[in-house]
Design a protein around this motif. Structure first.
Motif, mmCIF file in Angstrom:
data_model
loop_
_atom_site.group_PDB
_atom_site.id
_atom_site.type_symbol
_atom_site.label_atom_id
_atom_site.label_comp_id
_atom_site.label_asym_id
_atom_site.label_seq_id
_atom_site.Cartn_x
_atom_site.Cartn_y
_atom_site.Cartn_z
ATOM 1 N N ARG A 99 0.806 -1.224 0.000
ATOM 2 C CA ARG A 99 0.000 0.000 0.000
ATOM 3 C C ARG A 99 0.840 1.276 0.000
ATOM 4 O O ARG A 99 0.296 2.373 0.067
ATOM 5 C CB ARG A 99 -0.950 -0.008 1.195
ATOM 6 C CG ARG A 99 -1.961 -1.145 1.144
ATOM 7 C CD ARG A 99 -3.119 -0.933 2.086
ATOM 8 N NE ARG A 99 -4.006 0.125 1.622
ATOM 9 C CZ ARG A 99 -5.127 0.494 2.242
ATOM 10 N NH1 ARG A 99 -5.485 -0.129 3.369
ATOM 11 N NH2 ARG A 99 -5.887 1.447 1.778
ATOM 12 N N ILE A 100 2.154 1.144 -0.080
ATOM 13 C CA ILE A 100 2.982 2.341 -0.229
ATOM 14 C C ILE A 100 2.641 3.009 -1.556
ATOM 15 O O ILE A 100 2.626 2.364 -2.605
ATOM 16 C CB ILE A 100 4.480 1.985 -0.163
ATOM 17 C CG1 ILE A 100 4.853 1.539 1.260
ATOM 18 C CG2 ILE A 100 5.340 3.173 -0.593
ATOM 19 C CD1 ILE A 100 6.299 1.117 1.410
ATOM 20 N N ILE A 101 2.372 4.296 -1.516
ATOM 21 C CA ILE A 101 1.958 5.037 -2.712
ATOM 22 C C ILE A 101 3.116 5.800 -3.326
ATOM 23 O O ILE A 101 3.269 5.875 -4.546
ATOM 24 C CB ILE A 101 0.806 6.004 -2.359
ATOM 25 C CG1 ILE A 101 -0.427 5.205 -1.895
ATOM 26 C CG2 ILE A 101 0.459 6.888 -3.555
ATOM 27 C CD1 ILE A 101 -1.557 6.074 -1.397
ATOM 28 N N SER A 128 0.290 -0.739 -9.329
ATOM 29 C CA SER A 128 0.732 0.255 -10.314
ATOM 30 C C SER A 128 1.630 1.287 -9.650
ATOM 31 O O SER A 128 2.577 1.797 -10.269
ATOM 32 C CB SER A 128 -0.476 0.934 -10.956
ATOM 33 O OG SER A 128 -1.299 1.550 -9.975
ATOM 34 N N ASN A 129 1.352 1.610 -8.389
ATOM 35 C CA ASN A 129 2.219 2.552 -7.663
ATOM 36 C C ASN A 129 3.635 1.999 -7.535
ATOM 37 O O ASN A 129 4.614 2.723 -7.689
ATOM 38 C CB ASN A 129 1.647 2.841 -6.272
ATOM 39 C CG ASN A 129 0.398 3.688 -6.323
ATOM 40 O OD1 ASN A 129 0.262 4.561 -7.175
ATOM 41 N ND2 ASN A 129 -0.533 3.433 -5.421
ATOM 42 N N TRP A 130 3.727 0.683 -7.271
ATOM 43 C CA TRP A 130 5.046 0.090 -7.103
ATOM 44 C C TRP A 130 5.786 -0.042 -8.429
ATOM 45 O O TRP A 130 7.011 -0.054 -8.458
ATOM 46 C CB TRP A 130 4.962 -1.255 -6.377
ATOM 47 C CG TRP A 130 5.256 -1.090 -4.922
ATOM 48 C CD1 TRP A 130 4.410 -1.250 -3.873
ATOM 49 C CD2 TRP A 130 6.500 -0.663 -4.360
ATOM 50 N NE1 TRP A 130 5.043 -0.963 -2.689
ATOM 51 C CE2 TRP A 130 6.330 -0.603 -2.961
ATOM 52 C CE3 TRP A 130 7.734 -0.330 -4.896
ATOM 53 C CZ2 TRP A 130 7.353 -0.220 -2.095
ATOM 54 C CZ3 TRP A 130 8.760 0.050 -4.043
ATOM 55 C CH2 TRP A 130 8.566 0.100 -2.671
ATOM 56 N N TRP A 137 0.881 -10.912 -11.779
ATOM 57 C CA TRP A 137 0.626 -10.072 -12.946
ATOM 58 C C TRP A 137 0.774 -10.889 -14.220
ATOM 59 O O TRP A 137 1.230 -12.035 -14.186
ATOM 60 C CB TRP A 137 1.500 -8.823 -12.962
ATOM 61 C CG TRP A 137 3.004 -9.015 -12.926
ATOM 62 C CD1 TRP A 137 3.707 -10.161 -12.705
ATOM 63 C CD2 TRP A 137 3.975 -7.981 -13.116
ATOM 64 N NE1 TRP A 137 5.054 -9.909 -12.732
ATOM 65 C CE2 TRP A 137 5.260 -8.586 -12.987
ATOM 66 C CE3 TRP A 137 3.921 -6.626 -13.382
ATOM 67 C CZ2 TRP A 137 6.437 -7.869 -13.112
ATOM 68 C CZ3 TRP A 137 5.093 -5.913 -13.503
ATOM 69 C CH2 TRP A 137 6.327 -6.531 -13.362
ATOM 70 N N THR A 138 0.369 -10.295 -15.345
ATOM 71 C CA THR A 138 0.384 -11.022 -16.612
ATOM 72 C C THR A 138 1.769 -10.933 -17.265
ATOM 73 O O THR A 138 2.588 -10.087 -16.912
ATOM 74 C CB THR A 138 -0.637 -10.437 -17.587
ATOM 75 O OG1 THR A 138 -0.240 -9.107 -17.960
ATOM 76 C CG2 THR A 138 -2.033 -10.407 -16.967
ATOM 77 N N THR A 172 9.328 1.552 -8.301
ATOM 78 C CA THR A 172 10.486 0.712 -8.587
ATOM 79 C C THR A 172 11.436 1.416 -9.537
ATOM 80 O O THR A 172 12.652 1.474 -9.306
ATOM 81 C CB THR A 172 10.048 -0.636 -9.187
ATOM 82 O OG1 THR A 172 9.272 -1.344 -8.223
ATOM 83 C CG2 THR A 172 11.256 -1.480 -9.564
ATOM 84 N N CYS A 173 10.895 1.969 -10.616
ATOM 85 C CA CYS A 173 11.739 2.697 -11.579
ATOM 86 C C CYS A 173 12.385 3.914 -10.935
ATOM 87 O O CYS A 173 13.567 4.204 -11.163
ATOM 88 C CB CYS A 173 10.908 3.121 -12.785
ATOM 89 S SG CYS A 173 10.400 1.759 -13.845
ATOM 90 N N GLU A 174 11.626 4.611 -10.106
ATOM 91 C CA GLU A 174 12.165 5.798 -9.428
ATOM 92 C C GLU A 174 13.332 5.422 -8.516
ATOM 93 O O GLU A 174 14.389 6.074 -8.531
ATOM 94 C CB GLU A 174 11.058 6.468 -8.611
ATOM 95 C CG GLU A 174 11.519 7.677 -7.806
ATOM 96 C CD GLU A 174 10.433 8.226 -6.898
ATOM 97 O OE1 GLU A 174 10.786 8.817 -5.848
ATOM 98 O OE2 GLU A 174 9.242 8.059 -7.221
ATOM 99 N N LEU A 175 13.173 4.365 -7.735
ATOM 100 C CA LEU A 175 14.229 3.939 -6.820
ATOM 101 C C LEU A 175 15.462 3.449 -7.573
ATOM 102 O O LEU A 175 16.601 3.732 -7.170
ATOM 103 C CB LEU A 175 13.706 2.852 -5.888
ATOM 104 C CG LEU A 175 12.708 3.316 -4.822
ATOM 105 C CD1 LEU A 175 12.045 2.119 -4.162
ATOM 106 C CD2 LEU A 175 13.391 4.191 -3.781
#
Length: 334
Positions: A113-115, A142-144, A173-174, A148-151
């Motif tokens: 739930r981290i946004i 979707s937030n992660w 996920w697919t 993820t890319c940001e981190l």
């Protein structure tokens, strides 16, 4: 020894006893885990200064997970507290020809739930040499995917080497979602754990047509697309039954392909976490600047040892892995 940060979701596993179905069980065994936490524990066991970043609830389960990390000397400075629950999953153990079954119960966990970024990135990546993450994290929301890319970009900017384990989970996920995400992540990655099926179905690498070793074909094609990736690695597993597997480690570096010897594991105690133990062994060898053959031999032995104990994480020291590599199978070490 290197300073390492891994980031991911902390988990609690509920497992049935062998031969008991989840729908009928009255007792379960409990183990704390999570892919990236398992890698952190392996590296701490090998003497590295290792940190784990996540978020767990401020309750007894969160305390238990923190204690689990600290027991294995993983630093918890970046372990946030808050939210309502710790992600869990349930395992129905496999027997003979019947494989294990996994049910996830991780929706709305504190970590999922981290946004937005709740860490101070400058502090998070300060003096970190290696940052490890897996594809499980962007699969959570979707937030992660954005975070993820940001981190990864912030870690790269801070001068960290990036380690990424594709670790595709069809229940999260697919293939299409994972494939799209990989096109954003892989240009940032230095070391990548990725197997044949990932290459075929997530990256769309043309099928092997013969000639060179099969996995070497896929790795060669991947490196053409992503020349930034210095190392590619995976285990090749032959599953004869739930308790009898054959494992060989594969490693690609500087256009050269290496393999370990093949291990026959005839009495698997607990397979979960074997891949994380393998990744921990590879990263240990890279940090210690071992030769490619030394790296893949050690990592594969570490993965095999993990199959002999209950729980998610590898519990062996570097010396114990080396002793296992040189000892006769099953011999008592006196």
């Amino acid at each position: 020894m290197g300073k390492v940060l891994t980031l991911g979701e902390g988990m609690l596993r509920f497992s049935t006893t062998t031969g008991t179905r989840l729908s009928n069980t009255e007792t379960v065994s409990l183990h704390y885990g999570g892919g990236e936490a398992n890698v952190a524990i392996s590296l701490a066991n090998y003497g590295h200064d290792t940190f784990f970043a996540s978020k767990v609830p401020n309750n007894s389960l969160g305390d238990g997970f923190k204690n689990h990390l600290q027991h294995f000397k993983v630093k918890t400075d970046a372990l946030l507290r808050g939210g309502e629950r710790l992600g869990t999953y349930y395992v129905e153990g496999g027997v003979g020809e019947r494989g294990a079954k996994v049910i996830y119960d991780r929706a709305y966990s504190s970590f999922a739930r981290i946004i937005e970024n709740e860490w101070d990135s400058a502090q998070l990546f300060k003096d970190i040499e290696l940052f490890h993450i897996s594809g499980i994290t962007p699969a959570l929301s979707s937030n992660w995917r954005n975070l993820t890319c940001e981190l990864l970009q912030q870690a790269k900017k801070a001068g960290c080497k990036i380690s990424f384990d594709v670790n595709y989970r069809a229940k999260l996920w697919t293939q299409e979602e994972a494939s799209e995400m990989l096109t954003e992540i892989l240009p940032l990655v230095d070391y990548c754990s990725l197997g044949k099926l990932d290459a075929l179905y997530l990256l769309g690498i043309p099928p092997y047509q013969g000639g060179e070793e099969e996995l070497a074909h896929y790795y060669s094609e991947i490196q053409k697309r992503y020349p930034n990736i210095q190392v590619l690695y995976a285990t090749k597993r032959e599953v004869l039954s739930a308790s009898f597997n054959k494992i060989t480690g594969a490693y690609w570096q500087n256009g050269q392909y290496y393999e370990s010897k093949k291990y026959e594991i005839r009495s698997i105690v607990d397979r979960i976490g074997g891949g994380d133990a393998f990744s921990g062994g590879v990263l240990h060898g890279i940090i210690e600047q071992k030769t490619p053959q030394e790296i893949i031999d050690f990592a594969t032995a570490a993965a095999v040892l993990k199959h002999t104990i209950y729980g998610d994480c590898n519990q062996f020291s570097e010396q114990e892995v080396h002793e296992f590599m040189t000892a006769e199978s099953g011999k008592i070490m006196r």
